[in-house]
Design a protein around this motif. Structure first.
Motif, PDB file in Angstrom:
ATOM      1  N   ASN A 165     -15.685  -3.531  -1.599  1.00 14.84           N
ATOM      2  CA  ASN A 165     -14.368  -4.118  -1.762  1.00 14.84           C
ATOM      3  C   ASN A 165     -13.511  -4.020  -0.504  1.00 14.84           C
ATOM      4  N   HIS A 166     -14.080  -3.477   0.533  1.00 20.22           N
ATOM      5  CA  HIS A 166     -13.374  -3.362   1.803  1.00 20.22           C
ATOM      6  C   HIS A 166     -14.431  -3.316   2.894  1.00 20.22           C
ATOM      7  N   ASN A 218     -19.122   0.762  -3.575  1.00 23.34           N
ATOM      8  CA  ASN A 218     -18.056   1.232  -2.695  1.00 23.34           C
ATOM      9  C   ASN A 218     -18.354   2.597  -2.091  1.00 23.34           C
ATOM     10  N   PHE A 250      -7.071   4.030   2.251  1.00 24.98           N
ATOM     11  CA  PHE A 250      -7.486   3.920   0.859  1.00 24.98           C
ATOM     12  C   PHE A 250      -7.776   5.292   0.264  1.00 24.98           C
ATOM     13  N   ASP A 301       0.874  -1.170   0.000  1.00 19.66           N
ATOM     14  CA  ASP A 301       0.000   0.000   0.000  1.00 19.66           C
ATOM     15  C   ASP A 301       0.912   1.222   0.000  1.00 19.66           C
ATOM     16  N   ASN A 323     -10.921  -6.024  -7.305  1.00 15.45           N
ATOM     17  CA  ASN A 323     -10.185  -4.982  -6.600  1.00 15.45           C
ATOM     18  C   ASN A 323      -9.342  -4.190  -7.585  1.00 15.45           C
ATOM     19  N   ILE A 359     -10.300   2.149  -3.591  1.00 17.73           N
ATOM     20  CA  ILE A 359     -11.704   1.763  -3.496  1.00 17.73           C
ATOM     21  C   ILE A 359     -12.497   2.743  -4.355  1.00 17.73           C
TER      22      ILE A 359
END
Length: 975
Positions: A946-947, A888, A717, A694, A817, A851
């Protein structure tokens, strides 16, 4: 002196460095250099057509290694009826179309040292891959699958050309198909648009050598052939000095220096020769020139001993092997143009004669202009075409030299001949090169190979059979032995001549290679492509035949007025030449040295090789004639340069030493480019394979957000919205102790995957494809050592592409993703720092998970991207169901979420009624209730995004309106 340019660039000392460190002074066979301007001379080993990889071999012995294996081979692009494979790559050769120019270039780079000629290339152990044009550079670097996809990407749309679309490499079972070029030599002006050249150079730097980049070395050019003067290199297409590579900083442009060896009293035998060096008048020049290399003083190869010696096409040069030569002792120097030679036969006008010591400066080459036999002896008096300079008599400062008693070496066309059964007057030859009976007969000398002085002087009177090469001579041959195995017959022909007329020199108002014509093809029988000839009829000059097409002949270096009538006469017939010159000869000297640099350190990238070559040059004409370029927008930033020589003339010893020290010495100044995978305070940390990457050096904001502040390191993110234009930011770091090189690019992609902690191996996930999209390629500005810079990249019109790029899984209402990928090209560092299997092992590859919020509407058959949605239901009053999907969304944002729905009159934006669908507590409702229930919402459906912090939410709804009167508009607000 044959290899004089080796002394000038200190090549012997560079070889000593390699020998002391690597036990190999001629370079390594795992280094490949591309020569892509035409075909070197290959020859068939059988009659197959097309010739397969096993059916042809390089014609010149210098292009095979000491074990006889090929070290120079071809890669060809062949035309296919299937457009998909229009440039299928192959090892086969459909036709043999050799180029003397290409063969000489190849010889300068990597020709073996011949035991009898003592002429060798800069890096004899290095291998050469030969192809026909610059576009094939993508093949030679084996990056064509990536280039195919990238050229079709929106980013490179302006450079798109169907010529780049190809089927990829073929013949994968052949080991040579998987060997890539590290350096590409271009001794010609690349005839492509600047956009295509820019694309190719960027691709070569990004993917060549598995990411370390392929360096393209380009000649500056020889100026205007009509004046013989160099031109200033220009980036403007309409200028006569325009070069397509001039605008790019990735090519290395080579000018030529002029070396005069006889300007002082005779130079000595020492390793540091005395010579004058200045700009060659013909060499192009300008601020874009990177450096120079030694070459001849004239682009027209008419001088002796000062041009570059090289292997050339067979029988096309003025120096021969021992087998091609007669050796005779010089009995007397009658004058500076006349010599008496002892015990020699088979001497004809036009043959070249080599005098003195070929490995010293007491050495020169002449042509025999007249032969007079001395009655009662086997001695001859020969008259030379021009006076000798160095070798007649010399006695100064303790150095003495005299030609008398030394051996002369004379090149002759020695043709194997076999007596024809049933006739003492007929012979069969291997071919009819050098044979022309247009004038009725041709003088020849025929002798047994083991007894050069017992032959017969006679004449060829008839070509009995052109297909079998059978000839008839005037005199009876019965006295000569008939032993083709142990003592074969050798035939040496006299010169051949033809009358020619210049029919074209200027083309499209610019000078080009001149074209000459003859009356009949029989007039030029015996002449062949690559051959060295004398053109007389006015000013005598030496030229080379570059093409024969029926009755038309093309020459190099032979400008003539239209309708000029000349006599073309054959010269010499050796396999080597002393007459290759111009920037075409200077360029392969640099390419060969680049190969030696890689032999010393194969971890160097293309920008580092270029820097090492430029940093270690000698400042010819004096350092005071060079000035520092301190403007970082200029090509030669941070170098001291001269418009005539760039940074100076290459120094092989210093370059190889710097290459050896590059990754081991603590004093070497070099940049070290990085993108962080993870930070611990200010320290860059590596990431384990089981941990996510990341990067804190990658972030994204709305394009409308003008703030430049970086995100907090704790921000997990980035959450871009596809309906809003975005800006991607990449921080590029230079942790080295020197400013970065201008050749570095930043490549940015978006990738989609369900993999947990994806590895993103290089290059398979670093080019445009179904699940990876190329967003930008930007030159990285100069970054000083120990600092960083942030590069912004605009990313617009995302929504229109999103559904094509990252399809929605309707079962899970989730997409793959998304990751932003950042790639610094070319890679730098040792092999442990730039492994390609995982971004965690490569400091110049990194990624950032993002995201992405995306809004769409579907009626079961189509998605309509965008934040504002205009829905047409149909004529009359019609009900139709839709799903509005928001992907998202931060779960915490749903408490303030609203959908505005309104009706407007057709073709206007005048609101009739407006309602809001929103969440109060845990309940969704419309406020106020719509009149006539023109819109109704079902209960929203929430699924994980997605998270864990993000939600996908779908809003089923029904619209009931008369479309002829009203339109319905939905808008998401407060998100």
């Amino acid at each position: 002196m044959r290899n004089w340019h080796h002394k000038v660039i200190k090549l012997d000392r560079a070889r000593d460095l390699l020998l002391s460190k690597y036990i190999n002074k001629y370079g390594y066979s795992n280094v490949y250099i591309g020569v892509i301007e035409g075909q070197i001379e290959f020859q068939a080993t059988n009659s197959s057509n097309p010739l397969t990889i096993n059916d042809y071999t390089p014609a010149h012995g210098s292009f095979s290694d000491i074990s006889g294996n090929r070290k120079v081979f071809t890669r060809s692009s062949v035309i296919s009826t299937d457009p998909k494979y229009n440039k299928q790559f192959t090892q086969n050769i459909s036709t043999l179309s050799p180029s003397m120019h290409t063969t000489c270039v190849t010889g300068i780079i990597s020709g073996n040292e011949d035991s009898s000629t003592l002429i060798d290339g800069i890096s004899p152990n290095i291998r050469v891959i030969n192809s026909n044009n610059f576009e094939d550079g993508l093949f030679l670097a084996l990056i064509n699958p990536f280039s195919n996809n990238n050229i079709l990407s929106p980013f490179f749309a302006s450079a798109k050309d169907n010529d780049f679309i190809n089927g990829g490499a073929s013949n994968t079972s052949d080991s040579y198909s998987n060997n890539f070029t590290s350096v590409i030599n271009c001794s010609f002006n690349i005839p492509l648009t600047s956009t295509k050249v820019d694309f190719i150079l960027k691709e070569l730097f990004a993917y060549g050598r598995n990411g370390r980049g392929t360096l393209v070395v380009v000649s500056a050019g020889n100026g205007d052939d009509s004046t013989g003067r160099g031109l200033e290199i220009s980036e403007t297409v309409t200028d006569s000095g325009y070069r397509t590579t001039a605008f790019s900083n990735k090519s290395l442009i080579v000018a030529a220096s002029k070396v005069i060896l006889d300007s002082n009293d005779l130079p000595s035998y020492i390793n540091n020769p005395v010579f004058d060096e200045s700009k060659a008048d013909y060499s192009n020049y300008g601020k874009r020139v990177d450096l120079c290399a030694p070459s001849g003083p004239d682009s027209n190869p008419s001088k002796d001993d000062i041009n570059i010696y090289s292997p050339t096409m067979l029988n096309c040069g003025n120096i021969g092997t021992d087998k091609q030569s007669f050796f005779t002792k010089i009995n007397q120097v009658v004058s500076n143009t006349k010599l008496i030679l002892e015990n020699v036969k088979g001497i004809f006008k036009g043959q070249s004669i080599e005098l003195g010591d070929s490995n010293s400066y007491f050495h020169e080459l002449r042509y025999i202009n007249k032969v007079d036999k001395i009655t009662g002896t086997n001695n001859v008096e020969v008259t030379l075409d021009t006076p000798i300079k160095f070798t007649k008599d010399f006695n100064k400062n303790g150095v003495q030299f005299s030609l008398v008693g030394t051996n002369a070496r004379i090149v002759a066309l020695k043709k194997n001949a076999t007596k024809h059964t049933g006739s003492n007057y007929q012979l069969t030859l291997k071919d009819l090169r050098g044979i022309n009976l247009r004038t009725g007969s041709q003088k020849v000398y025929i002798y047994p190979k083991n007894s050069e002085l017992t032959g017969i002087d006679t004449e060829i009177t008839t070509i009995v059979d052109e297909n079998t090469y059978r000839i008839e001579v005037r005199d009876n041959l019965s006295a000569l032995p008939n032993d083709p195995i142990n003592n074969p017959l050798i035939l040496v022909p006299d010169q051949i001549k033809a009358s020619i007329k210049c029919i074209n020199y200027y083309k499209n108002t610019k000078p080009t290679s001149p074209y000459y014509s003859v009356t009949s093809v029989n007039d030029i029988a015996g002449f062949f492509v690559g051959q060295e000839v004398l053109l007389s009829g006015g000013t005598n000059r030496i030229a080379f035949i570059t093409k024969i097409d029926g009755t038309t002949i093309t020459m190099s270096h032979s400008p003539s007025p239209i309708d000029d009538k000349l006599t073309m006469t054959s010269l010499a017939y050796g396999d080597f030449t002393s007459r290759f010159t111009g920037t075409s000869a200077a360029t392969p000297i640099v390419s060969g040295l680049a190969g030696l640099i890689l032999s010393a350190n194969n971890d160097l990238n293309a920008a580092e090789i270029k820097h090492i070559l430029k940093e270690t040059t000698d400042k010819i004409t004096g350092a005071s004639n060079y000035s520092l370029v301190n403007n970082d927008t200029k090509y030669n930033y941070s170098y001291t340069t001269n418009d005539r020589f760039g940074t100076g003339r290459i120094n092989a010893e210093a370059a190889v030493q710097l290459a050896i020290d590059w990754h081991t010495s603590t004093t070497v100044q070099k940049p070290k480019m990085e993108i962080a995978d993870r930070l611990n305070g200010l320290i860059l940390e590596s990431v384990l394979e089981t941990e996510p990457v990341d990067s804190p050096d990658i972030w994204i904001k709305s394009l409308a957000d003008n703030t430049t502040q970086e995100p907090s390191p704790t921000q997990l993110f980035n959450n871009p919205n596809t309906s809003v234009d975005q800006k991607i930011y990449i921080k590029v770091r230079n942790s080295g102790n020197k400013a970065s090189f201008k050749e570095c690019d930043l490549r940015v992609y978006i990738a989609f995957t369900d993999d947990e902690n994806p590895a993103f191996p290089f290059p398979s996930k670093w080019y445009d494809q179904a699940d990876v999209k190329l967003l930008a390629v930007k030159e990285i500005p100069i970054i000083q050592g120990g600092s960083s810079t942030t590069i912004g990249i605009e990313w617009k019109d995302i929504a229109s592409k999103w559904n094509m790029w990252n399809n929605l899984d309707t079962a899970t209402t989730k997409r793959k993703n998304a990751y932003l990928l950042a790639h610094i090209a070319p890679f730098d560092g040792n092999s442990n720092e730039v492994r390609n299997t995982n971004i965690r092992f490569n400091k110049q590859l990194s990624c950032k998970p993002i995201i992405v919020s995306h809004n769409s509407v579907t009626d079961g058959s189509a998605f309509l991207p965008g934040k504002k949605l205009d829905l047409t239901v149909g004529a009359q009053s019609v009900q139709k169901k839709f799903h509005l999907l928001m992907e998202n969304v931060l779960t915490t944002n749903l408490s303030s979420f609203k959908i505005r729905a309104r009706t407007t009159k057709n073709n206007s934006n005048k609101t009739v009624e407006e309602v809001f669908y929103e969440k109060t507590g845990n309940t969704w409702s419309l406020q106020p209730s719509p009149t006539d229930n023109w819109i109704a919402f079902d209960q929203p459906i929430e699924t994980p995004g997605n998270h864990p912090e993000y939600t996908n939410i779908k809003f089923p709804h029904t619209i009931n309106v008369d479309n002829t009167k009203l339109e319905v508009k939905l808008e998401i607000v407060n998100i």
